[in-house]
Structure formats: structure tokens, C-alpha cells
Design a protein around this motif. Structure first.
Motif, PDB file in Angstrom:
ATOM      1  N   UNK A  97       0.836  -1.190   0.000  1.00 25.91           N
ATOM      2  CA  UNK A  97       0.000   0.000   0.000  1.00 25.91           C
ATOM      3  C   UNK A  97       0.870   1.238   0.000  1.00 25.91           C
ATOM      4  N   UNK A 100       0.494   8.814   0.496  1.00 27.62           N
ATOM      5  CA  UNK A 100       0.865   9.842  -0.460  1.00 27.62           C
ATOM      6  C   UNK A 100       1.361  11.109   0.215  1.00 27.62           C
TER       7      UNK A 100
ATOM      8  N   UNK B 193      -4.444   6.990  -5.740  1.00 28.95           N
ATOM      9  CA  UNK B 193      -4.671   6.242  -4.505  1.00 28.95           C
ATOM     10  C   UNK B 193      -5.677   5.115  -4.746  1.00 28.95           C
ATOM     11  N   UNK B 195      -6.260   3.568  -7.526  1.00 28.92           N
ATOM     12  CA  UNK B 195      -5.569   2.513  -8.265  1.00 28.92           C
ATOM     13  C   UNK B 195      -4.679   1.730  -7.313  1.00 28.92           C
ATOM     14  N   UNK B 196      -4.046   2.471  -6.410  1.00 30.60           N
ATOM     15  CA  UNK B 196      -3.128   1.854  -5.466  1.00 30.60           C
ATOM     16  C   UNK B 196      -3.790   0.836  -4.556  1.00 30.60           C
ATOM     17  N   UNK B 197      -5.055   1.084  -4.178  1.00 31.86           N
ATOM     18  CA  UNK B 197      -5.711   0.099  -3.329  1.00 31.86           C
ATOM     19  C   UNK B 197      -6.255  -1.052  -4.167  1.00 31.86           C
ATOM     20  N   UNK B 198      -6.079  -0.972  -5.474  1.00 34.59           N
ATOM     21  CA  UNK B 198      -6.454  -2.110  -6.317  1.00 34.59           C
ATOM     22  C   UNK B 198      -7.842  -1.998  -6.924  1.00 34.59           C
ATOM     23  N   UNK B 199      -8.322  -0.770  -7.138  1.00 39.40           N
ATOM     24  CA  UNK B 199      -9.637  -0.595  -7.742  1.00 39.40           C
ATOM     25  C   UNK B 199      -9.606  -0.834  -9.238  1.00 39.40           C
ATOM     26  N   UNK B 200     -10.707  -1.322  -9.757  1.00 43.58           N
ATOM     27  CA  UNK B 200     -10.799  -1.504 -11.212  1.00 43.58           C
ATOM     28  C   UNK B 200     -11.112  -0.168 -11.878  1.00 43.58           C
TER      29      UNK B 200
END
Lengths: 341, 298
Positions: A97, A100, B193, B195-200
Motif C-alpha cells: 500500500x 501519499x 490512490x 488505483x493503489x488500493x487495487x480498484x478496477x
């Protein structure tokens, strides 16, 4: 503390094409990250420092594949990330994770904190709304906020509080590695210390591994076990935190350290000043990229790229000053450089 | 666990007691402007007229009473009668339904189509963006009413085709607006962010990008309803929109032009109706812009 590497990065490169003209022809590349290798052990904190534009954020983003590397490998927990399909990568992101830099920009202004914090859970398959809510409240308290804050919107918080929310979001999925991209640069100094302490406490409690990107050596020293120094897309020195601060080897590291203010009016130090600006990464100098600003420049520096070599246990540096051939010179250099103690 | 982090930076605790969402905050800002509220009431008035009007004015709108033709306003015919002896007030009331319908449905149509094209162009970029944007440029190069006339000429004159034409000419406005909004929002850190948590991608589009690009669309949409009503009236006036005997305001204006001097009420009242509706939507749109424009926020 275990010494098993959690993340191994080898030969990581990111070249951004420079396009010009009507047909957007590629006329060159900005070598934002150029052949960077390092590893991070489980449970430790690796600090990455460098001037703005040296490629440290780009490196961080490539580790999560928010940017795709041009070349190189990233091995995380035995998995080769660059080989994963985007769907597999998406699922792996629960283990890596990011926190930012800008706590104002990294939270969606239209969502409540509850929604922001439950998103990672939702994305990674926590179906029950009740479970999500409980977890949101739990993590709000863990980062020092309260459960009732969940109903609020980001603009109702101070910068430090927002960064706590950003940290809570990163923790929601129980990650192993957290990449913190200048997490405290946007905060007041007094708040910085609180957030850093929080991050250290969380590291112990959840056995986290951090990659801590910053431009402030003081901040990095406070939190890091090991520190890597980047210059113009290259890692120029990696060492244990203590060793790096006590005995910096690369002239660039020496210059950076001598720029850190010391809160002692009687302390006089021998400062290493750098001349000029960082060269344009689209057109980097030949040989050692630092030779244009290096006070100890030799003939070889403008011709041969120095490799990162381990001089002492855990202390690597990429500099021609420390080639075996000129062992005596090193002694000489050390004598003059570290006289300041 | 709570002893981990002392709550030292909790400074805003006392100041913020209510949880104000972005929409409610916009409403608060909107309410401050009296002119905008007046505009809103005008709009609400015409919407109510459109919904309930036909049951108030039960008189047949097309009942021709030749003995009563071109009567000035009187207690029997409050706004007078036209050249066929039809009651102008009931025709205006029924006309409200047509104008409001045309305004809303054409704008909703262009918002939906424009949003989809704008999002696709803005989010995916590359050649898709080039194609869509150039088509928008070409459409915007035409004077809009001329383009509408051309479209109606192809489809054949009717109210429905006028509505379609108005929807089409407004698509590039909304498409561009959404595209530019998506372009700026997708660089925001909270998208990274997400995208970073893995969202489509699709979820990012609908949960983050779309809601955040809606504010200017609502403002632009309100103003566009006013223009759409005006354009529908213009097409009706030119005989390309609503056809006789529909009580469309523009058409009523066109029918009255021969009696402008002898019976000015046949022209004045439909004109006032158009003007008031357009004014209402414009005032409301201006108020919305002031309330929702991020630059007006602290």
C-alpha cells in the motif's frame, strides 16, 4: 528482526519518451530512473532520499506498478511483480500500500471518511457492510482519530489528521509493505514528528515494512534502518542509517549531509557546497552523472559509469573515488573529508 | 490501542459540529443569492404549470370560436384570443408542458451522450480522444441553430425531431466539458490512490471521476435548458418544430406575426412566457455556478 528480503529490485529503469513535432515523433528519453537495484528486508524501513526530480517517487510508483517499468524486475515476497497480469497485480496490491505526499489531494473530497476507508475493503472482497464499518472505526482509533470522525468529509480535517486518514487507508488491507511517498513533507514540523512516531508505532504493532521516500535527511534518519541516496535516476549510495550519517562515502551524500542544519550555534562544520543545478535527465552527463558538480572529479568520472559496489558490510557506493586501484587515494580523501568528525 | 497516538492535532474539533456534505454545502451557497432563488421559483412555477396546467385550464386549447377571434384581454379570456378565437392563456399553460419537456429531455439526452463520449475521450485518451474531439470541433464550427435546422431538414419537421436536433447540437458542449474535467481529475492523487488500493478502472470512473466532474455539468445543464427552450421556440417559429395546432410558444409567436399591430397580445404573452422561463433557468444556473464553482470555495 528478520533479515529475509521482502522486496528485491533489480535493474529498474523508467524512460519517459520525449515527443516532438506534429507526428509526436520520439526524439529522446527522460531517464527518470536508470538502473536502480536495492532490497528491503522484512520489518525494516528503507529510506530513499534525493533532490526533487531524482526519480525517487517514480521508483516508488513502479514498485506498485502504478507506472510500468521500462526494464528491470521487482520481486515481492517471492513473486515477480512485473510479470503479473494487471488483474493479478490488482489483487497483490492489498499487500503493498501507499501513503501519499499531499494529504489534501489524496482523499476524494466528495466521499466521507467512512467511504474512503471502506473502499480498500470493498475492493478486496469484504462483503459485509457491518464488518467494514467496524473495521473503519477500529482503524480510525488506531491512527489516533475517533469513530465519530467516520461521518465527516476530508475538508473538515487538518493536514495532520488527513495524513492519519491516509495512513489508516493504507493499513485497511493488512499490507506487508507500505511505500510512503514523502508522507510528511506537506506537514508542519510539529505535526511531522507525530506522524512519524505514529508510523513507527504502527510498524511495530503490525510488523510492517516501509519504503520511506523523502527529500529531508533529518526525517529519514529518524525513521530509517537503512538509507539509499538517489541522484539523477541512479542509486549512488546505500548504507545502514548509522553508517551513512556517520561516514558518508559519496561526495553527493556528503554535500546533502552538510546541508542539514545543526541546532548548535558553536558547531562549525566543513561544508561541501555543490555548484550548479541537477542536469536535465533527458540529457544526462556521460560517465558518472554527478561529475559535473562533484568537487573531487577525476578524469575517469566523465567517461566510465561507476557501479554500485559494496565497500563495507552493507555499505555500497557508486563512485570512482573508491576503486581498489587507488586505495591510497581513498585514505587521503578520507583524511580530508571526515576530519569534521 | 488508542494510546498509540495522542490526539494532539485535533484542532478543528470544536469548530465543525455538523457534517456538511458537498451537495448540502452547495445548497447553502445557492440559498445566499436572492436572485438565484427567484430564478428557482420561476423555474418551479413553470414546472408546476407543465405538470398540473392542463388540469387547471380545462378549456379546449383547440376549440375555435370564430365569433371571439382576436379578442383583447378580458375577464372571460384573461390574455385574449388568437386569430382562431382560441384562448391564449390556456394555450400558454399547455405550451409550458411542451417547452419544459423539450428543455429537459433534450438536455438530458445531450448530457448522457456527451458524458459517455467525454469520459471515454478523457480517460482512455490516445486515438479515441483524437477522433471524438475532432468530431466535437467540427460540430462546434457550425452555428448551432443552422446545424439544428439542417438536422430537422433531414429528419422532417416535427417537435420530436426538433428535440433530437437540439440534443445533438448540445452534445459537443457537454462532451468537451466532461472531457476536460476528466483529464484534470484523473491526474489527481486520489485517483492514483484508488488505483493503489487495487480498484478496477470502471469503478474508479463511476465512484470517483464521474461524481467529481458533475458540478459544472449541472451548472451548464441548467443554462442549456434555457437555450434549448429558446432554440425549440426558434425552430417552432421557423415552422420546423412543433406543428399546428400544437400550442408551442414559438409557433404561437409565428402565427401572431400578421396581427402584431392590430392584436399585439397574441404576440406579447407567448413572448413573455418564453422570456420568463429562459430568465428563470439562467438566473438559477448563475446561482448554481457561484455555489458550485470550486474557485468560490475557501
Amino acid at each position: 528482526m528478520t533479515t529475509k528480503p521482502l522486496l528485491k529490485v533489480k535493474g529498474l529503469k523508467k524512460y519517459f519518451p520525449v515527443k516532438k513535432g506534429l507526428l509526436a515523433k520520439t526524439v529522446g528519453y527522460v531517464k527518470a530512473v536508470d538502473d536502480v537495484s536495492f532490497h528491503v528486508n522484512e520489518g525494516e524501513t528503507l529510506g530513499i532520499v534525493g533532490e526533487s526530480g531524482c526519480g525517487k517517487s517514480t521508483t516508488g510508483r513502479m514498485l506498485m506498478r502504478l507506472l510500468d517499468p521500462t526494464e528491470g524486475t521487482v520481486e515481492f515476497d517471492g513473486k515477480e511483480l512485473t510479470a503479473l497480469s494487471s488483474e493479478e497485480m490488482r489483487k497483490t496490491r492489498r499487500d503493498i500500500q501507499m501513503v501519499f505526499q499531499d494529504p489534501y489531494a489524496s482523499l476524494n473530497p466528495r466521499h466521507t471518511i467512512e467511504r474512503i476507508l471502506s473502499e480498500p475493503l470493498l475492493v478486496h472482497g469484504v462483503k459485509s457492510a457491518k464488518e467494514r464499518k467496524e473495521k473503519v472505526h477500529q482503524f480510525l482509533e488506531i491512527v489516533g482519530l475517533s469513530a465519530y470522525h467516520a461521518k465527516r468529509y476530508p475538508h473538515q480535517f487538518s493536514g495532520g489528521q488527513r495524513q492519519r486518514i491516509g495512513i489508516a487507508r493504507a493499513l485497511m488491507t493488512n499490507p506487508k509493505l507500505i511505500i510512503a511517498d514523502e508522507p510528511v513533507s506537506a506537514l508542519d514540523v510539529s505535526i511531522q514528528a507525530q506522524v512519524l512516531n505514529l508510523m513507527q508505532d504502527l510498524q511495530q504493532e503490525f510488523n510492517l515494512t516501509y519504503i520511506f521516500i523523502a527529500h529531508d535527511l533529518g526525517v529519514v534518519r529518524h525513521i530509517s534502518d537503512r538509507v539509499g541516496v538517489m541522484y539523477l535516476g541512479k542509486m549512488v549510495e546505500v548504507a545502514e542509517s548509522e553508517a551513512l550519517y556517520a561516514k558518508p562515502l559519496h561526495p553527493y551524500t556528503q554535500a546533502l549531509l552538510s546541508a542539514v542544519p545543526v541546532p548548535d550555534p558553536n558547531f562549525s562544520k566543513e561544508e561541501v557546497f555543490l555548484e550548479g543545478d541537477m542536469p536535465n535527465p533527458a540529457n544526462p552527463p556521460t560517465g558518472c552523472t554527478f561529475h559535473t558538480r562533484c568537487p573531487f572529479k577525476m578524469d575517469i568520472c566523465s567517461q566510465v559509469v561507476p557501479q554500485l559496489t559494496e565497500l563495507e558490510e552493507g555499505h555500497s557506493v557508486a563512485c570512482h573515488l573508491y576503486n581498489e586501484t587507488s586505495d591510497n587515494d581513498i585514505k587521503k580523501m578520507e583524511g580530508s573529508l571526515y576530519a569534521k568528525g | 490501542m488508542s494510546e498509540l497516538a495522542p490526539k494532539v492535532d485535533g484542532v478543528v474539533e470544536a469548530e465543525v459540529t455538523k457534517n456538511v456534505g458537498p451537495w448540502r454545502e452547495a445548497w447553502r451557497g445557492f440559498r445566499k443569492s436572492k436572485v438565484a432563488v427567484v430564478g428557482m421559483f420561476i423555474v418551479i412555477f413553470f414546472i408546476l404549470l407543465a405538470v398540473f396546467g392542463p388540469s387547471i385550464a380545462k378549456e379546449g386549447i383547440n376549440d375555435q370560436v370564430m365569433a371571439d377571434r382576436l379578442q383583447p384581454p378580458s375577464s372571460e379570456h384573461w390574455l385574449g384570443t388568437d386569430d382562431f378565437g382560441r384562448d391564449i392563456l390556456s394555450r400558454i399553460i399547455h405550451g409550458a408542458r411542451i417547452s419544459i419537456w423539450v428543455g429537459f429531455s433534450s438536455v438530458i439526452g445531450s448530457v448522457v451522450v456527451g458524458s459517455i463520449l467525454g469520459i471515454v475521450a478523457g480517460y482512455y485518451g490516445r486515438w479515441v480522444d483524437v477522433v471524438i474531439s475532432r468530431v466535437f470541433d467540427i460540430m462546434l464550427a457550425f452555428p448551432s441553430i443552422l446545424l439544428a435546422i439542417a438536422i430537422v431538414a433531414v429528419l422532417g419537421p416535427s417537435l420530436q425531431n426538433a428535440l433530437i436536433a437540439i440534443a445533438i447540437i448540445n452534445v459537443p458542449n457537454f462532451g468537451r466539458l466532461i472531457r476536460s474535467k476528466v483529464l484534470s481529475i484523473k491526474e489527481d492523487e486520489y485517483i492514483t490512490a484508488a488505483k493503489g488500493i487495487g480498484m478496477r478502472d470502471v469503478r474508479i470512473l463511476f465512484a470517483h471521476i464521474l461524481p467529481n466532474s458533475m458540478a459544472p455539468v449541472i451548472v451548464q445543464g441548467t443554462l442549456a435548458i434555457a437555450t434549448a427552450i429558446l432554440e425549440a421556440a426558434a425552430l417552432g417559429f421557423l415552422g420546423l418544430g412543433a406543428q399546428a395546432p400544437m400550442p408551442e410558444w414559438g409557433k404561437m409567436l409565428a402565427d401572431s406575426k400578421n396581427y402584431m399591430q392590430s392584436a399585439p397580445w397574441t404576440m406579447i404573452f407567448p413572448g413573455i412566457a418564453i422570456m420568463l422561463t429562459v430568465l428563470g433557468f439562467n438566473l438559477m444556473g448563475d446561482g448554481l455556478r457561484d455555489a458550485m464553482d470550486p474557485r468560490m470555495k475557501n
